[in-house]
Design a protein around this motif. Structure first.
Motif, mmCIF file in Angstrom:
data_model
loop_
_atom_site.group_PDB
_atom_site.id
_atom_site.type_symbol
_atom_site.label_atom_id
_atom_site.label_comp_id
_atom_site.label_asym_id
_atom_site.label_seq_id
_atom_site.Cartn_x
_atom_site.Cartn_y
_atom_site.Cartn_z
ATOM 1 N N SER A 81 0.815 -1.212 0.000
ATOM 2 C CA SER A 81 0.000 0.000 0.000
ATOM 3 C C SER A 81 0.848 1.263 0.000
ATOM 4 O O SER A 81 0.596 2.183 -0.778
ATOM 5 C CB SER A 81 -0.927 0.011 1.220
ATOM 6 O OG SER A 81 -1.670 1.199 1.283
ATOM 7 N N ASN A 134 0.217 14.942 -5.075
ATOM 8 C CA ASN A 134 -0.660 14.013 -4.364
ATOM 9 C C ASN A 134 -0.051 12.618 -4.325
ATOM 10 O O ASN A 134 0.452 12.127 -5.333
ATOM 11 C CB ASN A 134 -2.026 13.963 -5.056
ATOM 12 C CG ASN A 134 -2.909 12.836 -4.555
ATOM 13 O OD1 ASN A 134 -2.924 11.742 -5.121
ATOM 14 N ND2 ASN A 134 -3.646 13.106 -3.512
ATOM 15 N N LEU A 150 -0.773 8.542 -3.727
ATOM 16 C CA LEU A 150 -1.898 7.615 -3.767
ATOM 17 C C LEU A 150 -1.448 6.185 -3.560
ATOM 18 O O LEU A 150 -0.322 5.815 -3.891
ATOM 19 C CB LEU A 150 -2.658 7.735 -5.083
ATOM 20 C CG LEU A 150 -1.919 7.374 -6.366
ATOM 21 C CD1 LEU A 150 -2.873 6.727 -7.365
ATOM 22 C CD2 LEU A 150 -1.290 8.598 -7.007
ATOM 23 N N THR A 178 -5.566 0.383 -3.479
ATOM 24 C CA THR A 178 -6.957 0.739 -3.204
ATOM 25 C C THR A 178 -7.385 2.058 -3.841
ATOM 26 O O THR A 178 -8.578 2.388 -3.843
ATOM 27 C CB THR A 178 -7.193 0.858 -1.686
ATOM 28 O OG1 THR A 178 -6.328 1.861 -1.150
ATOM 29 C CG2 THR A 178 -6.917 -0.483 -0.993
ATOM 30 N N GLY A 179 -6.430 2.847 -4.338
ATOM 31 C CA GLY A 179 -6.759 4.128 -4.935
ATOM 32 C C GLY A 179 -6.995 5.243 -3.943
ATOM 33 O O GLY A 179 -7.444 6.329 -4.328
ATOM 34 N N THR A 180 -6.698 5.019 -2.678
ATOM 35 C CA THR A 180 -6.905 6.039 -1.654
ATOM 36 C C THR A 180 -5.710 6.972 -1.564
ATOM 37 O O THR A 180 -4.635 6.695 -2.083
ATOM 38 C CB THR A 180 -7.148 5.388 -0.285
ATOM 39 O OG1 THR A 180 -6.057 4.494 0.011
ATOM 40 C CG2 THR A 180 -8.438 4.596 -0.290
ATOM 41 N N GLN A 181 -5.900 8.104 -0.849
ATOM 42 C CA GLN A 181 -4.848 9.095 -0.689
ATOM 43 C C GLN A 181 -3.899 8.697 0.435
ATOM 44 O O GLN A 181 -4.306 8.109 1.430
ATOM 45 C CB GLN A 181 -5.454 10.471 -0.410
ATOM 46 C CG GLN A 181 -6.251 11.005 -1.581
ATOM 47 C CD GLN A 181 -6.849 12.375 -1.305
ATOM 48 O OE1 GLN A 181 -6.986 13.170 -2.207
ATOM 49 N NE2 GLN A 181 -7.222 12.648 -0.071
ATOM 50 N N GLN A 182 -2.635 9.046 0.256
ATOM 51 C CA GLN A 182 -1.617 8.765 1.258
ATOM 52 C C GLN A 182 -1.374 10.004 2.130
ATOM 53 O O GLN A 182 -2.146 10.964 2.087
ATOM 54 C CB GLN A 182 -0.308 8.359 0.555
ATOM 55 C CG GLN A 182 -0.423 7.116 -0.303
ATOM 56 C CD GLN A 182 -0.270 5.832 0.509
ATOM 57 O OE1 GLN A 182 -0.714 5.733 1.648
ATOM 58 N NE2 GLN A 182 0.370 4.837 -0.085
ATOM 59 N N GLY A 186 -4.273 11.148 4.355
ATOM 60 C CA GLY A 186 -5.479 11.568 3.665
ATOM 61 C C GLY A 186 -5.419 12.962 3.083
ATOM 62 O O GLY A 186 -6.436 13.498 2.623
#
Length: 362
Positions: free
Chosen positions: A54, A83, A85, A89-93, A96
């Motif tokens: 991740s 940004n 990522l 999962t495509g979520t932000q690191q 957030g």
């Protein structure tokens, strides 16, 4: 006549806007990087796991926007919005944050660069040219997770290079405003009325760098505050890192290493440790071989850590790469440092990992 004047004004404004835009250069860039890793001893029972990382693979995935404007007289204005990522999962690191890797602007001239906003601090910058594995899934960032996350919110920074002599510093009024948890989000927003130390941070760097070799030293001191992570729950608590490192080029072969001395004065007590690392990188045609050894020696404790990692990267083009890496970490005493960044390992157990992946730059 009135309509003619309005049309002329509109035309002139359009020409002026076009001229201004012509002086501004904006770039969209990024890295997408993902793979699979197989890890042993992920818990006290000695179980193994196969997963898609991740936090990072060989490089953290990102998309960024970078712009510059020539102001004349050798002066430039610039901005960076970047940004991070998670490809699994495509979520932000970075806790957030929308632009957690960078959100800053500044001015650049012959005298150096001044930057305002969220930015890399001198601990991060000091390791860029000496850590051959960088933010790889298996690397010294697993031993000290702060290293690949050494960024500061609410900061002003300076960098200058004068005929090879490098000077840099950052000062943050509140080093980490995210409360999401983890090393990139430690809930220390600062800017507290009546408490000038709450969540403040300052870092500095001095060095000498050429294409053939370089040597630098950095200092990083951060304060805590109520509710902050990492045991820094008071502005009287500090976390201090002093780094000395360097690199040497022997033809195409790069050697890099250093030592990071850490003094943690947390609510739970004081801990001192030294993190030593040394690595080599060598290209062979379209391949690059990287290898690194590292050791964290914790004073007055048996909880030491040893790490060995090797990585092979093949360049399919100038932008696309495939890679594989193998590593091992040995935990002594009560240490439970996982080989893979953000992973888990049983207390006192050794861990072996193998990873493969694909990376593309744009």
């Amino acid at each position: 006549m009135k309509n003619t004047i309005c049309s002329a004004v509109a035309l002139m404004c359009g020409i002026a806007a076009s001229a201004a835009n012509a002086q501004t250069s904006v770039q969209i860039y990024g890295i997408v990087d993902s793979g699979f890793a197989r890890m042993t001893n992920v818990n006290s029972a000695g179980d193994s796991m196969t997963k898609m990382p991740s936090l990072t693979s060989s490089f953290p995935s990102r998309i960024g926007f970078r712009g510059t404007e020539d102001l004349g007289g050798g002066l430039q204005a610039f901005f960076v919005l970047e940004n991070g990522l998670a490809m699994d999962t495509g979520t932000q690191q970075q806790g957030g944050r929308l632009f957690g890797r960078a959100a800053n602007l500044g001015l650049k001239g012959a005298w150096g660069t001044v930057t305002l906003g969220r930015q890399q601090n001198m601990t991060y910058i000091s390791g860029l040219k000496t850590d051959v594995l960088g933010p790889n899934l298996f690397a010294i960032g697993s031993i000290d997770p702060y290293l690949p996350n050494a960024r500061s919110d609410n900061a002003i920074g300076y960098m200058g290079n004068f005929s090879g002599f490098v000077l840099g510093a950052t000062y943050s009024l509140g080093r980490d405003a995210s409360a999401a948890g983890g090393p990139a989000a430690t809930n220390c927003g600062g800017e507290v009325a009546g408490n000038s130390k709450a969540c403040r941070q300052y870092t500095g760097l001095i060095g000498y760098e050429t294409k053939a070799f370089g040597l630098n030293a950095s200092y990083d001191r951060m304060y805590g505050n109520t509710g902050a992570g990492g045991g820094l729950t008071s502005s009287a608590n500090t976390d201090i890192r002093t780094t000395v490192n360097g690199y040497l080029m022997l033809g195409p072969t790069k050697l890099g290493g250093g030592v990071i001395a850490r003094e943690l004065n947390a609510a739970t007590g004081q801990t001192e440790s030294n993190l030593y690392y040394f690595g080599a990188s060598h290209p062979i045609g379209p391949f690059v071989i990287d290898a690194q050894v590292a050791r964290r020696d914790t004073k007055n404790s048996e909880s030491d850590v040893d790490m060995l990692v090797a990585r092979l990267t093949y360049g399919m083009s100038k932008r696309t790469f495939v890679y594989t890496a193998i590593g091992r970490i040995d935990n002594d005493g009560a240490s439970a440092v996982a080989l893979d960044a953000g992973g888990t390992v049983g207390v006192g157990l050794a861990q072996t990992g193998v990873m493969v992946g694909l990376r593309h730059h744009f």
